[in-house]
Design a protein around this motif. Sequence first.
Motif, short mmCIF file in Angstrom:
data_model
loop_
_atom_site.label_atom_id
_atom_site.label_comp_id
_atom_site.label_asym_id
_atom_site.label_seq_id
_atom_site.Cartn_x
_atom_site.Cartn_y
_atom_site.Cartn_z
N GLY A 25 0.92 -1.24 0.15
CA GLY A 25 -0.19 -0.07 0.06
C GLY A 25 0.69 1.30 -0.02
N ASP A 26 1.87 1.21 0.60
CA ASP A 26 2.69 2.51 0.87
C ASP A 26 3.47 2.70 -0.55
N LEU A 27 3.72 1.53 -1.16
CA LEU A 27 4.46 1.63 -2.33
C LEU A 27 3.40 2.33 -3.51
N LEU A 28 2.07 1.89 -3.45
CA LEU A 28 1.11 2.42 -4.39
C LEU A 28 0.92 3.71 -4.04
N VAL A 29 0.87 4.02 -3.00
CA VAL A 29 0.69 5.41 -2.76
C VAL A 29 1.72 6.44 -3.29
N ARG A 30 2.83 6.04 -2.98
CA ARG A 30 4.02 6.73 -3.82
C ARG A 30 4.19 6.74 -5.53
N LEU A 31 3.51 5.72 -5.97
CA LEU A 31 3.37 5.73 -7.37
C LEU A 31 2.01 6.42 -7.63
N GLY A 32 1.13 6.91 -6.86
CA GLY A 32 0.06 7.77 -7.12
C GLY A 32 -1.31 6.80 -7.54
#
Length: 446
Positions: A397-404
């Motif tokens: 989830g954190d990585l997906l947030v950073r990818l928008g």
Amino acid sequence: MREGHPERPAGSRLPAPARGCSDGAVTPASATETVEAVFRIESARIIAGAARIVRDVGIAEEIAQDALVAALEQWPMSGVPDKPGAWLMATAKHRAIDLVRRRETYARKLAEVGRALEDVPPPDPADFDDPDRIDDDLLRLIFTACHPVLSTQARIALTLRLLGGLTTQEIARAFLAPEPTVAQRIVRAKRALAKAGVPFEVPYGADRDARLASVLEVIYLVFNEGYSATAGDDLVRPALCEDALRLVRVLCALMPKEPEAHGLAALLEFQASRIAARTGPDGEPVLLADQNRAKWNRLLIRRGIEALHRAGDGPYSVQAAIAACHAQTMRYEDTDWTSIALLYGRLMTMTPSPVIELNRAVAVAMSQGPAAGLELVDALSDEPALKGYHLLPSVRGDLLVRLGRSAEARAEFERAAGLTHNAQERELLLKRAAGADPGGSDLEGS
């Protein structure tokens, strides 16, 4: 053969032994308080000393309890001895010798106990001031309580009982387990040791490495349960961390030539240095990126560095090197993620694990970008060992947030919240799902 002097258990959660009233009189209440405090600090050594004679840790614990009862009966009337710990040790030894004499013929037991029983005068408390004898006994007790013949949970419970001086109620509360369950676990552990005929000794030769690994694992698991509780309302249980730290320091002092023991000590010192900064005013988790590093304990960090200098190149030592990268960096943005990713890669070659690979993915994401990290995380999606592991969807989830990719991230945070059994972590994950904003994972170096 003795390998070193241990730190004397600090008893940091105990009151100072009471020596009586200001006019020199000893009240029953003050004597009782002193007995309980001294026994809590000295119990492991008393049990170890008795076990050397009776060769059974279960019986040795009963003998130690008998010595405690004797002190509770006598000290309020006779006063607190000048050396209360030695008094308890001498009383326990005397009772252990009496028990051996009653249960075995003199000649048979003489072969096991040696000349200690050839001509036994009344116990001399000074005998228990010999650090060589005490250290050897304590080391034997550590290896016996952590014997691989026992299950992991049994080893943990028995170690905390015999070496940590915790009551069954305290162990149950620490691990959120029913007290009768813990009590039965301890009873079965003692029976299993007796049934298996586990010798009360320090292992040597081929058996030594495996037995030491068992001891280190128990201490590591105790600390981890305190550092990041798997269930309950509290994220951190500092008392368990303190118990693990004390045990690993004692072990390092007893076995100063064991590099991996120092590696574990370094790891726990570094991790413990962050505890005060890991939670907010209401006990809520504070992620590594948001922690106030001024709250990190510099003394523990220095102790960690000293231990790391004596460590080797085993798995605990590599984890300690990772923790050192964080501990010695004053700003989150200055963290050397490239080195951390390389260290996790090295750790993977030693002890392949999907959890280690997940940690490596976090470090890779920080050093090479979220897309590179997400690729590694997605490769772990079908790992059976991570099926119920809440940090997998949390990291994703954190990585997906950073990818928008906010919508996908929200679903991952919600899935993670449904998997965790810790109330504080669940609340944090639900907040992140609601906001779907970058916040950083707390996996780094953990």
